[in-house]
Motif scaffolding. Structure first.
Motif, PDB file in Angstrom:
ATOM      1  N   VAL A 141      47.874  54.680  35.835  1.00  0.00           N
ATOM      2  CA  VAL A 141      47.999  53.897  34.599  1.00  0.00           C
ATOM      3  C   VAL A 141      46.848  54.227  33.642  1.00  0.00           C
ATOM      4  O   VAL A 141      47.049  54.350  32.433  1.00  0.00           O
ATOM      5  CB  VAL A 141      48.043  52.388  34.916  1.00  0.00           C
ATOM      6  CG1 VAL A 141      47.934  51.564  33.636  1.00  0.00           C
ATOM      7  CG2 VAL A 141      49.328  52.039  35.655  1.00  0.00           C
ATOM      8  N   GLN A 142      45.648  54.378  34.179  1.00  0.00           N
ATOM      9  CA  GLN A 142      44.507  54.733  33.332  1.00  0.00           C
ATOM     10  C   GLN A 142      44.732  56.084  32.663  1.00  0.00           C
ATOM     11  O   GLN A 142      44.393  56.275  31.483  1.00  0.00           O
ATOM     12  CB  GLN A 142      43.219  54.765  34.162  1.00  0.00           C
ATOM     13  CG  GLN A 142      41.959  55.004  33.335  1.00  0.00           C
ATOM     14  CD  GLN A 142      41.707  53.873  32.346  1.00  0.00           C
ATOM     15  OE1 GLN A 142      41.578  52.715  32.722  1.00  0.00           O
ATOM     16  NE2 GLN A 142      41.629  54.209  31.057  1.00  0.00           N
ATOM     17  N   ASP A 143      45.315  57.027  33.384  1.00  0.00           N
ATOM     18  CA  ASP A 143      45.637  58.335  32.795  1.00  0.00           C
ATOM     19  C   ASP A 143      46.649  58.180  31.662  1.00  0.00           C
ATOM     20  O   ASP A 143      46.572  58.888  30.646  1.00  0.00           O
ATOM     21  CB  ASP A 143      46.188  59.280  33.861  1.00  0.00           C
ATOM     22  CG  ASP A 143      45.122  59.748  34.843  1.00  0.00           C
ATOM     23  OD1 ASP A 143      43.917  59.593  34.536  1.00  0.00           O
ATOM     24  OD2 ASP A 143      45.474  60.257  35.923  1.00  0.00           O
ATOM     25  N   CYS A 144      47.604  57.254  31.837  1.00  0.00           N
ATOM     26  CA  CYS A 144      48.573  56.984  30.764  1.00  0.00           C
ATOM     27  C   CYS A 144      47.880  56.405  29.532  1.00  0.00           C
ATOM     28  O   CYS A 144      48.214  56.747  28.396  1.00  0.00           O
ATOM     29  CB  CYS A 144      49.657  56.024  31.259  1.00  0.00           C
ATOM     30  SG  CYS A 144      50.844  56.747  32.422  1.00  0.00           S
ATOM     31  N   ILE A 145      46.898  55.546  29.763  1.00  0.00           N
ATOM     32  CA  ILE A 145      46.125  54.969  28.648  1.00  0.00           C
ATOM     33  C   ILE A 145      45.310  56.058  27.950  1.00  0.00           C
ATOM     34  O   ILE A 145      45.300  56.173  26.722  1.00  0.00           O
ATOM     35  CB  ILE A 145      45.206  53.848  29.158  1.00  0.00           C
ATOM     36  CG1 ILE A 145      46.034  52.654  29.642  1.00  0.00           C
ATOM     37  CG2 ILE A 145      44.226  53.408  28.072  1.00  0.00           C
ATOM     38  CD1 ILE A 145      45.229  51.584  30.370  1.00  0.00           C
ATOM     39  N   ASP A 146      44.644  56.882  28.754  1.00  0.00           N
ATOM     40  CA  ASP A 146      43.762  57.919  28.199  1.00  0.00           C
ATOM     41  C   ASP A 146      44.521  58.961  27.393  1.00  0.00           C
ATOM     42  O   ASP A 146      43.958  59.570  26.467  1.00  0.00           O
ATOM     43  CB  ASP A 146      42.984  58.603  29.321  1.00  0.00           C
ATOM     44  CG  ASP A 146      41.987  57.671  30.000  1.00  0.00           C
ATOM     45  OD1 ASP A 146      41.663  56.624  29.405  1.00  0.00           O
ATOM     46  OD2 ASP A 146      41.543  57.980  31.128  1.00  0.00           O
ATOM     47  N   VAL A 149      49.804  57.259  26.115  1.00  0.00           N
ATOM     48  CA  VAL A 149      51.147  56.801  26.475  1.00  0.00           C
ATOM     49  C   VAL A 149      51.220  55.279  26.381  1.00  0.00           C
ATOM     50  O   VAL A 149      52.204  54.722  25.889  1.00  0.00           O
ATOM     51  CB  VAL A 149      51.528  57.267  27.895  1.00  0.00           C
ATOM     52  CG1 VAL A 149      52.911  56.740  28.280  1.00  0.00           C
ATOM     53  CG2 VAL A 149      51.496  58.786  27.987  1.00  0.00           C
ATOM     54  N   PHE A 150      50.166  54.609  26.868  1.00  0.00           N
ATOM     55  CA  PHE A 150      50.089  53.146  26.814  1.00  0.00           C
ATOM     56  C   PHE A 150      49.016  52.724  25.825  1.00  0.00           C
ATOM     57  O   PHE A 150      47.942  53.339  25.764  1.00  0.00           O
ATOM     58  CB  PHE A 150      49.755  52.569  28.195  1.00  0.00           C
ATOM     59  CG  PHE A 150      50.817  52.759  29.240  1.00  0.00           C
ATOM     60  CD1 PHE A 150      52.158  52.932  28.896  1.00  0.00           C
ATOM     61  CD2 PHE A 150      50.473  52.757  30.586  1.00  0.00           C
ATOM     62  CE1 PHE A 150      53.127  53.108  29.862  1.00  0.00           C
ATOM     63  CE2 PHE A 150      51.438  52.928  31.575  1.00  0.00           C
ATOM     64  CZ  PHE A 150      52.770  53.099  31.205  1.00  0.00           C
ATOM     65  N   LYS A 151      49.279  51.648  25.090  1.00  0.00           N
ATOM     66  CA  LYS A 151      48.289  51.121  24.142  1.00  0.00           C
ATOM     67  C   LYS A 151      47.361  50.099  24.790  1.00  0.00           C
ATOM     68  O   LYS A 151      46.252  49.879  24.328  1.00  0.00           O
ATOM     69  CB  LYS A 151      49.004  50.486  22.955  1.00  0.00           C
ATOM     70  CG  LYS A 151      49.807  51.474  22.108  1.00  0.00           C
ATOM     71  CD  LYS A 151      50.449  50.773  20.926  1.00  0.00           C
ATOM     72  CE  LYS A 151      51.188  51.766  20.022  1.00  0.00           C
ATOM     73  NZ  LYS A 151      52.313  52.419  20.728  1.00  0.00           N
ATOM     74  N   THR A 152      47.840  49.424  25.834  1.00  0.00           N
ATOM     75  CA  THR A 152      47.001  48.427  26.506  1.00  0.00           C
ATOM     76  C   THR A 152      45.724  49.070  27.015  1.00  0.00           C
ATOM     77  O   THR A 152      45.712  50.270  27.347  1.00  0.00           O
ATOM     78  CB  THR A 152      47.765  47.771  27.674  1.00  0.00           C
ATOM     79  OG1 THR A 152      46.974  46.729  28.239  1.00  0.00           O
ATOM     80  CG2 THR A 152      48.089  48.780  28.769  1.00  0.00           C
ATOM     81  N   ARG A 153      44.652  48.308  27.106  1.00  0.00           N
ATOM     82  CA  ARG A 153      43.360  48.885  27.491  1.00  0.00           C
ATOM     83  C   ARG A 153      42.937  48.512  28.901  1.00  0.00           C
ATOM     84  O   ARG A 153      41.995  49.091  29.437  1.00  0.00           O
ATOM     85  CB  ARG A 153      42.257  48.420  26.515  1.00  0.00           C
ATOM     86  CG  ARG A 153      42.521  48.692  25.054  1.00  0.00           C
ATOM     87  CD  ARG A 153      43.060  50.084  24.767  1.00  0.00           C
ATOM     88  NE  ARG A 153      42.146  51.142  25.189  1.00  0.00           N
ATOM     89  CZ  ARG A 153      42.457  52.437  25.201  1.00  0.00           C
ATOM     90  NH1 ARG A 153      43.665  52.825  24.855  1.00  0.00           N
ATOM     91  NH2 ARG A 153      41.567  53.327  25.590  1.00  0.00           N
ATOM     92  N   ASP A 154      43.609  47.546  29.514  1.00  0.00           N
ATOM     93  CA  ASP A 154      43.200  47.095  30.855  1.00  0.00           C
ATOM     94  C   ASP A 154      44.146  47.676  31.897  1.00  0.00           C
ATOM     95  O   ASP A 154      45.266  47.182  32.088  1.00  0.00           O
ATOM     96  CB  ASP A 154      43.202  45.575  30.927  1.00  0.00           C
ATOM     97  CG  ASP A 154      42.473  45.047  32.161  1.00  0.00           C
ATOM     98  OD1 ASP A 154      42.609  45.678  33.234  1.00  0.00           O
ATOM     99  OD2 ASP A 154      41.784  44.009  32.066  1.00  0.00           O
ATOM    100  N   SER A 159      48.626  47.568  35.747  1.00  0.00           N
ATOM    101  CA  SER A 159      49.061  47.989  37.083  1.00  0.00           C
ATOM    102  C   SER A 159      49.628  46.825  37.866  1.00  0.00           C
ATOM    103  O   SER A 159      50.618  46.963  38.589  1.00  0.00           O
ATOM    104  CB  SER A 159      47.889  48.612  37.848  1.00  0.00           C
ATOM    105  OG  SER A 159      47.436  49.780  37.211  1.00  0.00           O
ATOM    106  N   MET A 160      48.999  45.666  37.723  1.00  0.00           N
ATOM    107  CA  MET A 160      49.493  44.477  38.413  1.00  0.00           C
ATOM    108  C   MET A 160      50.889  44.118  37.924  1.00  0.00           C
ATOM    109  O   MET A 160      51.774  43.760  38.710  1.00  0.00           O
ATOM    110  CB  MET A 160      48.524  43.310  38.184  1.00  0.00           C
ATOM    111  CG  MET A 160      48.895  42.058  38.967  1.00  0.00           C
ATOM    112  SD  MET A 160      48.813  42.352  40.756  1.00  0.00           S
ATOM    113  CE  MET A 160      49.700  40.921  41.344  1.00  0.00           C
ATOM    114  N   MET A 161      51.103  44.206  36.631  1.00  0.00           N
ATOM    115  CA  MET A 161      52.417  43.918  36.062  1.00  0.00           C
ATOM    116  C   MET A 161      53.461  44.910  36.576  1.00  0.00           C
ATOM    117  O   MET A 161      54.569  44.532  36.976  1.00  0.00           O
ATOM    118  CB  MET A 161      52.343  43.957  34.538  1.00  0.00           C
ATOM    119  CG  MET A 161      53.626  43.540  33.835  1.00  0.00           C
ATOM    120  SD  MET A 161      54.736  44.936  33.519  1.00  0.00           S
ATOM    121  CE  MET A 161      53.883  45.740  32.159  1.00  0.00           C
ATOM    122  N   ILE A 162      53.113  46.181  36.597  1.00  0.00           N
ATOM    123  CA  ILE A 162      54.045  47.221  37.048  1.00  0.00           C
ATOM    124  C   ILE A 162      54.354  47.056  38.528  1.00  0.00           C
ATOM    125  O   ILE A 162      55.518  47.101  38.955  1.00  0.00           O
ATOM    126  CB  ILE A 162      53.445  48.620  36.761  1.00  0.00           C
ATOM    127  CG1 ILE A 162      53.415  48.856  35.247  1.00  0.00           C
ATOM    128  CG2 ILE A 162      54.249  49.714  37.469  1.00  0.00           C
ATOM    129  CD1 ILE A 162      52.590  50.054  34.836  1.00  0.00           C
TER     130      ILE A 162
END
Length: 205
Positions: A141-146, A149-154, A159-162
């Protein structure tokens, strides 16, 4: 080989023998239906011998739950070799489903039954196995943020949601809570729900 080394090797071999016998019985009969005496009979030793190596049934279940996590993480490995972070994430979800469907007893022990966690709590341990598996998801998920792909920062919250969605979908199926659907539609509904979830987070997470 000295006496100390030989004794340590013999102890390790006995632990493996107990674990193999227990795992076979658990997977054949279900975790709730197997006792320490059953395991002792299967490996042709006394129950007292097993208690020299494992405190109780929960302690033994904890050791087998560790094997389950090793199997699941091995199942994840091909997904981690994919180049695109979002592709890795989607494939992790599919492999989580596959592991659960192919190893329902392990999945139950790892994520539904409280016995392994009870054993861990008695030793004041951290759930390292769960933390390691969750860490794989967080990294993805962090790679998706970096990569935008994802706008969320946490990454942990995302990951907990997914995980909650994928795990909940899986548990509903394994616990026979999708009986309102025709039998030949259940996995199809799960697949369609997963695909919808994937498209939703691709557009809006």
């Amino acid at each position: 080989m000295g006496i100390t080394e030989r004794k340590e090797r013999e102890k390790e071999e006995m632990r493996k023998l107990i674990l193999q016998g227990a795992q076979k019985l658990f997977l054949e009969n279900g975790f709730e239906k197997v006792s320490i005496r059953n395991i002792a009979d299967a490996i042709e030793y006394s129950p007292a011998t097993i208690y020299l190596y494992y405190k109780d049934k929960n302690d033994l279940l904890y050791a087998i739950h560790n094997i389950g996590f090793q199997k699941m993480i091995a199942e994840f490995q091909p997904a981690l070799s994919l180049d695109a972070p979002f592709d890795r994430l989607v494939e992790l979800g599919r492999r989580y489903f596959r592991f659960a469907f192919e190893n329902p007893e392990f999945f139950d022990l790892m994520f539904i039954m409280t016995a392994p966690i009870d054993a861990m709590a008695c030793r004041d341990d951290i759930w390292d196995e769960g933390k390691a598996a969750f860490g794989i998801l967080v990294k993805c998920v962090q790679d998706c943020i970096d990569t935008g792909v994802f706008k969320t920062r946490d990454a942990e919250v995302a990951s907990m949601m997914i995980w909650s969605m994928v795990h909940g979908n899986t548990a509903l199926f394994l616990r026979k809570r999708l009986e309102m659907f025709e039998e030949n539609r259940r996995k199809e509904v799960m697949e369609e729900a997963f695909n919808l979830f994937v498209e939703t987070i691709r557009k809006g997470l």
